[in-house]
Enzyme design. Structure first.
Site: not given
Ligand code: NDP
Ligand code: 8X3
Length: 255
Positions: A13, A16, A143, A156, A186, A191
């Site tokens: 949280a 993103g 994803s 990934y 998504p 993000t």
């Molecule tokens: P961000 O990098 O903006 O956010 C990722 C979040 O995950 C951060 O809050 C980070 O917090 C947290 N996080 C990462 N590792 C850990 C950990 N070990 N423990 C606790 N928290 C963790 O990316 P998104 O918001 O885009 O990603 C969120 C999810 O969406 C992911 O699962 C990603 O794979 C997925 N996703 C993203 C897409 C994109 O294009 N953006 C598309 C499809 C899926 P902190 O570093 O403070 O711990």
């Molecule tokens: C994130 C989307 O297409 O970069 O899950 O893998 S992509």
């Protein structure tokens, strides 16, 4: 029975999607448990949402790769908020764009431990509280990479194919209980995801050049809409992409 103010636990949280979901669900009157490793970010967000919406918000440090950290986070959240109804297993990352044979252990472990093990640990710790409440919803954040593999994404993509499998298994396992299970999957969304993946802000910006990608708010809206549907309606899986992205590889870039 649906509570008037569902209590929602969100991992990841601090940025993103997770941050956007927290804002969106607080505006709907949900109480929140917000976790990430960058605890100062979730604490600041919690303060803001308590003031803006009058909801209860627990903020805690959690590293979803570690069982003890997840268990402590969930226990403290339930102690503070009194119950749990909704889990959003959102914390995740991609690390690098290596071909399979080039993938360093560090990146392999970061993705498998966060995207697979972290999701299991989160659901394993939080689900008993949801079952006890008798009404709930588990959101997995998958994803498009869990539907279509691409070069440079073997690990990934494998983890996100895994997330899809976990959502399907869990839905079978809780069948007969009032617990909905949804995977929100998504495509490209702007993000911190690409900054984390590429470890280079200029390269991250180039990923979205000429494209209008999804925003974190677009994905948060998918979660909000799904959660607010009547109790008998379960959206199993939602693939959501920006209009410029026809498939994982097929992205139209405007001049
Ligand atoms: P961000 O990098 O903006 O956010 C990722 C979040 O995950 C951060 O809050 C980070 O917090 C947290 N996080 C990462 N590792 C850990 C950990 N070990 N423990 C606790 N928290 C963790 O990316 P998104 O918001 O885009 O990603 C969120 C999810 O969406 C992911 O699962 C990603 O794979 C997925 N996703 C993203 C897409 C994109 O294009 N953006 C598309 C499809 C899926 P902190 O570093 O403070 O711990
Ligand atoms: C994130 C989307 O297409 O970069 O899950 O893998 S992509």
């Amino acid at each position: 029975m649906r509570p008037e103010h569902p209590i929602v636990l969100i991992t990841g949280a601090s940025s993103g999607f997770g941050e956007a979901m927290a804002r969106t669900l607080a505006a709907e009157g949900c109480h929140l448990a917000l976790g990430a490793r960058r605890v100062e970010r979730v604490q600041a967000l919690a303060d803001e949402l308590r003031k803006a919406h009058g909801v209860k918000v627990f903020a805690g440090a959690v590293d979803t790769r570690h069982t003890a950290s997840v268990d402590t986070f969930v226990t403290e959240a339930v102690k503070d908020l009194g119950a749990l109804h909704v889990i959003v297993a959102n914390a995740g990352l991609a690390s690098g764009t290596f071909k399979m044979w080039e993938t360093p252990d560090e990146d392999l472990e970061a993705m498998v431990r966060t995207n697979i093990e972290g999701v299991v640990k989160t659901v394993r710790a939080a689900l008993p509280h949801v079952r006890k409440a008798g009404w709930g919803h588990v959101f997995f954040i998958g994803s498009v990479a869990g539907h279509q593999a691409y070069e440079g994404g073997s690990v990934y993509c494998a983890t996100k194919f895994g997330v899809k499998a976990m959502a399907q298994s869990l839905r079978l396992e809780v069948n007969g209980e009032q617990i909905r299970v949804t995977s929100v999957d998504p495509g490209m969304a702007e993000t911190e995801f690409s900054n984390v993946r590429l470890k280079d802000d200029d390269k991250a910006a180039a990923v979205y050049q000429g494209v209008k990608p999804l925003s974190a708010q677009d994905v948060a809206e998918c979660v909000r809409w799904t959660l607010m549907l009547p109790d008998h309606v379960n959206i199993d899986q939602m693939i959501v992409k920006c209009v410029d992205q026809a498939a994982a590889h097929k992205v139209h870039r405007h001049a």
